[in-house]
Write an enzyme that holds these catalytic residues in place. Structure first.
Site, mmCIF file in Angstrom:
data_model
loop_
_atom_site.group_PDB
_atom_site.id
_atom_site.type_symbol
_atom_site.label_atom_id
_atom_site.label_comp_id
_atom_site.label_asym_id
_atom_site.label_seq_id
_atom_site.Cartn_x
_atom_site.Cartn_y
_atom_site.Cartn_z
ATOM 1 N N LEU A 26 -23.246 81.020 -14.219
ATOM 2 C CA LEU A 26 -21.793 80.975 -13.709
ATOM 3 C C LEU A 26 -22.317 79.735 -12.260
ATOM 4 O O LEU A 26 -20.682 78.869 -12.329
ATOM 5 C CB LEU A 26 -21.263 82.031 -13.486
ATOM 6 C CG LEU A 26 -20.470 82.258 -15.508
ATOM 7 C CD1 LEU A 26 -19.806 83.650 -14.819
ATOM 8 C CD2 LEU A 26 -20.538 81.201 -16.312
ATOM 9 N N GLY A 68 -25.618 84.353 -23.496
ATOM 10 C CA GLY A 68 -26.384 83.409 -23.403
ATOM 11 C C GLY A 68 -27.529 84.396 -23.666
ATOM 12 O O GLY A 68 -28.887 83.985 -24.319
ATOM 13 N N GLU A 105 -16.902 85.657 -23.390
ATOM 14 C CA GLU A 105 -16.926 84.095 -22.918
ATOM 15 C C GLU A 105 -14.946 84.517 -22.961
ATOM 16 O O GLU A 105 -15.015 83.518 -22.400
ATOM 17 C CB GLU A 105 -17.897 83.201 -23.760
ATOM 18 C CG GLU A 105 -19.177 83.191 -24.188
ATOM 19 C CD GLU A 105 -19.972 83.994 -24.540
ATOM 20 O OE1 GLU A 105 -21.140 83.745 -24.330
ATOM 21 O OE2 GLU A 105 -19.822 84.684 -25.074
ATOM 22 N N ARG A 139 -13.946 84.569 -19.943
ATOM 23 C CA ARG A 139 -14.653 83.619 -18.926
ATOM 24 C C ARG A 139 -13.740 82.486 -18.820
ATOM 25 O O ARG A 139 -13.778 81.756 -18.146
ATOM 26 C CB ARG A 139 -15.585 83.061 -18.916
ATOM 27 C CG ARG A 139 -16.807 84.670 -18.705
ATOM 28 C CD ARG A 139 -16.564 85.107 -17.046
ATOM 29 N NE ARG A 139 -18.367 86.071 -17.479
ATOM 30 C CZ ARG A 139 -17.409 87.559 -17.138
ATOM 31 N NH1 ARG A 139 -16.161 88.367 -17.388
ATOM 32 N NH2 ARG A 139 -18.315 88.328 -17.419
ATOM 33 N N GLU A 181 -27.968 85.433 -27.471
ATOM 34 C CA GLU A 181 -27.347 84.155 -28.329
ATOM 35 C C GLU A 181 -29.218 84.390 -28.185
ATOM 36 O O GLU A 181 -29.476 84.047 -29.731
ATOM 37 C CB GLU A 181 -27.048 82.426 -27.238
ATOM 38 C CG GLU A 181 -25.946 83.148 -27.601
ATOM 39 C CD GLU A 181 -24.541 81.149 -27.058
ATOM 40 O OE1 GLU A 181 -24.067 81.409 -27.574
ATOM 41 O OE2 GLU A 181 -25.067 81.398 -26.190
ATOM 42 N N GLY A 232 -22.173 78.091 -26.561
ATOM 43 C CA GLY A 232 -22.300 76.982 -27.239
ATOM 44 C C GLY A 232 -24.328 77.086 -27.220
ATOM 45 O O GLY A 232 -24.197 76.323 -27.362
ATOM 46 N N LEU A 281 -25.063 82.946 -18.966
ATOM 47 C CA LEU A 281 -24.787 82.065 -18.603
ATOM 48 C C LEU A 281 -25.066 82.438 -17.057
ATOM 49 O O LEU A 281 -24.537 82.468 -16.689
ATOM 50 C CB LEU A 281 -23.569 81.071 -18.740
ATOM 51 C CG LEU A 281 -23.396 79.747 -18.436
ATOM 52 C CD1 LEU A 281 -24.453 78.241 -18.621
ATOM 53 C CD2 LEU A 281 -22.040 79.481 -18.984
ATOM 54 N N LYS A 300 -30.785 87.310 -10.403
ATOM 55 C CA LYS A 300 -29.764 86.833 -11.304
ATOM 56 C C LYS A 300 -29.568 87.480 -12.243
ATOM 57 O O LYS A 300 -29.039 86.812 -13.459
ATOM 58 C CB LYS A 300 -30.027 85.214 -11.328
ATOM 59 C CG LYS A 300 -30.079 84.609 -10.648
ATOM 60 C CD LYS A 300 -28.601 83.868 -9.426
ATOM 61 C CE LYS A 300 -28.386 82.559 -8.627
ATOM 62 N NZ LYS A 300 -26.926 82.729 -8.393
ATOM 63 N N ARG A 301 -30.203 88.658 -12.231
ATOM 64 C CA ARG A 301 -29.595 89.005 -14.148
ATOM 65 C C ARG A 301 -30.767 88.021 -15.057
ATOM 66 O O ARG A 301 -30.254 88.327 -16.355
ATOM 67 C CB ARG A 301 -29.365 89.642 -14.484
ATOM 68 C CG ARG A 301 -28.493 90.397 -13.529
ATOM 69 C CD ARG A 301 -27.066 92.340 -13.431
ATOM 70 N NE ARG A 301 -26.095 90.966 -14.203
ATOM 71 C CZ ARG A 301 -25.392 91.341 -14.900
ATOM 72 N NH1 ARG A 301 -25.311 92.495 -15.273
ATOM 73 N NH2 ARG A 301 -24.624 90.494 -15.332
#
Length: 257
Positions: free
Chosen positions: A67, A110, A133, A136, A113, A141, A65, A26-27
């Protein structure tokens, strides 16, 4: 130390621990399971660990994230979900240990982040910094509006999010997204050298550096200066401060606790 499979592994070497994200298929995308594993890994570190190296296996740091696990949430659920991310990022930044991020590949959403919550950031040429984001239909967040916004400034962050613009390692270095841009294969070796150096600092000095400086940045000028005086007064009362001064006068390397 126990592995938090299938999310990450933790290895310790004296005062330095290395946490490696291992969701390679999932990297190293961020999921609730990975967030929980990061919290558990930090909470389970031996007390002698002073510096953490945070990195990712499979050629990527963290692609943001996951997805595929993104589900519809009510506004209330969304707030709690975001606040949990904030709690973990605060733990990385203010948990008391220095964290160095050794980054390759995707440092996206993320992942950026999380990197911004670390104290020293090292990027290899493969790194891509991105906040996609806007493409998307979602919004940051996990703390980017505060941490990344203060690195880039709100104007540049707005453009970055609106356009999905990517920055490479050298561009990230100029912008402050990373502190070091190094050749391929050099992020982890440099992280280990810096970790040993930082672990050799006086522990109370390290603690106040990571606890106080970003908070002082949130304060008014007068409050920041007063807080600086308190920090300086507290740190200089430690035995390590005496040792540091004595070592300087004796022209030798200090030996801290």
């Amino acid at each position: 130390m126990p592995d938090h499979a299938p999310y990450l592994t933790t290895e310790t070497d004296g005062q330095v621990a290395t946490i490696t994200l291992i969701r390679t298929d999932k990297r190293n995308a961020m999921s609730d399971g990975l967030i929980a594993a990061i919290e558990a890994a930090y909470a389970g570190l031996p007390p002698e660990v002073r510096v953490v190296i945070l990195t990712g296996a499979g050629g990527h740091f963290c692609s943001g994230l996951d997805l595929s696990e993104h589900v519809h949430r009510s506004a209330e659920e969304g707030v709690h979900h975001s606040r949990n991310w904030h709690r973990i990022m605060e733990m990385i930044q203010f948990g008391g240990r220095v964290t160095i991020s050794a980054m390759t590949g995707a440092v996206i959403g993320g992942g950026l982040e999380m990197a911004a919550a670390t104290h020293v950031r090292i990027a290899e040429p493969s790194v891509i910094f991105q906040l996609p984001e806007g493409r998307r239909g979602i919004f940051v967040g996990g703390g980017a509006s505060v941490r990344v916004g203060r690195i880039l400034g709100p104007d540049r962050m707005v453009e970055m999010m609106l356009t999905g613009r990517r920055y490479d390692a050298d561009e990230g270095l100029r912008l402050g997204l990373c502190h070091y841009s190094v050749p391929e294969g050099e992020a982890l070796p440099l992280a280990r050298r810096l970790a040993r150096q930082i672990a050799g600092n006086a522990p109370m000095s390290n603690y106040f550096m990571i606890q106080a400086l970003s908070r002082i940045n949130d304060m008014s000028r007068a409050d920041g200066l007063f807080t600086e005086s308190l920090c300086a007064a507290l740190v200089q009362t430690t035995p390590d401060a005496e040792e540091g001064l004595r070592a300087f006068l004796d022209k030798r390397a200090p030996v801290f606790r």
